[in-house]
Each structure stands twice: as structure tokens, then as C-alpha cells.
Design a protein around this motif. Structure first.
Motif, short mmCIF file in Angstrom:
data_model
loop_
_atom_site.label_atom_id
_atom_site.label_comp_id
_atom_site.label_asym_id
_atom_site.label_seq_id
_atom_site.Cartn_x
_atom_site.Cartn_y
_atom_site.Cartn_z
N UNK A 174 0.79 -1.22 0.00
CA UNK A 174 0.00 0.00 0.00
C UNK A 174 0.83 1.27 0.00
N UNK A 175 2.14 1.16 0.11
CA UNK A 175 2.97 2.36 0.17
C UNK A 175 3.07 3.02 -1.20
N UNK A 176 3.15 4.36 -1.22
CA UNK A 176 3.09 5.08 -2.50
C UNK A 176 4.44 5.25 -3.21
N UNK A 177 5.30 4.26 -3.19
CA UNK A 177 6.54 4.38 -3.96
C UNK A 177 6.88 3.06 -4.61
N UNK A 178 7.78 3.15 -5.59
CA UNK A 178 8.18 1.98 -6.35
C UNK A 178 9.70 1.86 -6.31
N UNK A 179 10.18 0.65 -6.53
CA UNK A 179 11.60 0.41 -6.67
C UNK A 179 11.85 0.44 -8.17
N UNK A 180 12.80 1.29 -8.63
CA UNK A 180 12.99 1.51 -10.06
C UNK A 180 14.47 1.56 -10.38
N UNK A 181 14.84 0.97 -11.50
CA UNK A 181 16.23 1.05 -11.98
C UNK A 181 16.22 1.10 -13.50
N UNK A 182 17.22 1.77 -14.03
CA UNK A 182 17.34 1.97 -15.47
C UNK A 182 18.77 1.70 -15.88
N UNK A 183 18.96 1.02 -17.01
CA UNK A 183 20.30 0.76 -17.54
C UNK A 183 20.31 1.12 -19.02
N UNK A 184 21.41 1.73 -19.46
CA UNK A 184 21.58 2.13 -20.85
C UNK A 184 22.86 1.49 -21.36
N UNK A 185 22.80 0.96 -22.59
CA UNK A 185 23.98 0.35 -23.20
C UNK A 185 24.06 0.75 -24.66
N UNK A 186 25.26 0.74 -25.18
CA UNK A 186 25.49 1.02 -26.59
C UNK A 186 25.25 -0.25 -27.40
N UNK A 187 24.58 -0.12 -28.53
CA UNK A 187 24.28 -1.28 -29.37
C UNK A 187 25.57 -1.80 -29.98
N UNK A 188 25.77 -3.10 -29.88
CA UNK A 188 26.96 -3.73 -30.45
C UNK A 188 26.76 -4.02 -31.93
N UNK A 189 27.84 -4.01 -32.68
CA UNK A 189 27.78 -4.39 -34.09
C UNK A 189 27.64 -5.90 -34.18
N UNK A 190 26.83 -6.36 -35.11
CA UNK A 190 26.67 -7.80 -35.28
C UNK A 190 27.86 -8.37 -36.04
N UNK A 191 28.15 -9.62 -35.80
CA UNK A 191 29.28 -10.29 -36.46
C UNK A 191 29.01 -10.36 -37.95
N UNK A 192 29.98 -9.98 -38.75
CA UNK A 192 29.85 -10.05 -40.20
C UNK A 192 29.20 -8.83 -40.79
N UNK A 193 28.73 -7.91 -39.98
CA UNK A 193 28.12 -6.70 -40.49
C UNK A 193 29.19 -5.66 -40.79
N UNK A 194 28.99 -4.89 -41.83
CA UNK A 194 29.96 -3.85 -42.20
C UNK A 194 29.87 -2.74 -41.17
N UNK A 195 31.01 -2.12 -40.81
CA UNK A 195 30.98 -1.00 -39.88
C UNK A 195 30.16 0.15 -40.44
N UNK A 196 29.66 0.97 -39.56
CA UNK A 196 28.83 2.10 -39.99
C UNK A 196 29.63 3.00 -40.93
N UNK A 197 29.06 3.34 -42.04
CA UNK A 197 29.72 4.22 -43.00
C UNK A 197 30.57 3.48 -44.02
N UNK A 198 30.79 2.19 -43.85
CA UNK A 198 31.59 1.41 -44.80
C UNK A 198 30.70 0.80 -45.86
N UNK A 199 31.23 0.66 -47.04
CA UNK A 199 30.47 0.05 -48.14
C UNK A 199 31.06 -1.29 -48.48
N UNK A 200 30.23 -2.21 -48.93
CA UNK A 200 30.67 -3.55 -49.28
C UNK A 200 31.23 -3.60 -50.67
#
Length: 114
Positions: free
Chosen positions: A88-114
Motif C-alpha cells: 500500500x505504500x506510494x513508492x516503487x523500486x525503479x532502476x534503469x540501464x543504458x547500453x550502446x548497441x553492439x555491431x553484429x558479427x559479419x556486419x559492415x561497420x557504420x559508413x563502410x560500403x561492401x
């Protein structure tokens, strides 16, 4: 002596219950931290959103709500849970996490052309 015991004993019991409840809240907060971090790692690996939510819920306290969002190369996982025992108490337990998206294996780096 009996009158002092009758006054002090209930105060000690209430104090002990408050300490136990405080420990339960801290434990729930730690579970939320772990769940948010676990979910952020899974989302950074570009796992599907459903899998990320499931992984985070496994680590979160029972009944926790998990939200996943992606924005500009970052993933954000928010875990919110009600405090244990005294719901009944008026508060919540809250947590937030932020991460950078990883490049997938075999994918070209951003800005690179195949």
C-alpha cells in the motif's frame, strides 16, 4: 519493571519489523539493478525485444514491469517493481540501464560500403 517492558517490547518489535522491511526493499532494489543490466546487455547484443524482456523479468522481483526502448545507437531498459510486503505504500523500486548497441558479427561497420 513490568510497565517498562510493556512499553519497550512493542517498540522493539516495530523497530525490528521496520529493519526487516528495509532489507527487503534493498534486496528488491538490487534485483532491479541486476535485471536492468542483464536486459541492457541482451538488448545491446540486438536480441529480440521479447527475449530481452523475458531475461530481465527472470532477474527482477516478482511482478516487476520491464520496458525496453532503442534510440540512436543506445538501448534503455527500465525495471519497476512494487516494494515487497507493504504493497500500500506510494513508492516503487525503479532502476534503469543504458547500453550502446553492439555491431553484429559479419556486419559492415557504420559508413563502410561492401
Amino acid at each position: 519493571m513490568t510497565a517498562e517492558t510493556a512499553v519497550v517490547l512493542p517498540v522493539l518489535v516495530v523497530f525490528a519489523m521496520a529493519l526487516v522491511w528495509g532489507l527487503l526493499v534493498v534486496a528488491a532494489q538490487i534485483q532491479c539493478v541486476d535485471a536492468a543490466r542483464t536486459g541492457a546487455r541482451a538488448a545491446a547484443r540486438q536480441d529480440p525485444v521479447g527475449a530481452v524482456v523475458e531475461v530481465a523479468r527472470e532477474a527482477a522481483p516478482r511482478g516487476a514491469r520491464v520496458t525496453v526502448s532503442r534510440e540512436a545507437g543506445l538501448v534503455r531498459v527500465v525495471v519497476v517493481a512494487d516494494p515487497p510486503a507493504l504493497h500500500g505504500l506510494p513508492f516503487e523500486v525503479r532502476e534503469e540501464a543504458v547500453a550502446s548497441v553492439e555491431q553484429t558479427v559479419g556486419a559492415a561497420p557504420a559508413g563502410a560500403e561492401s
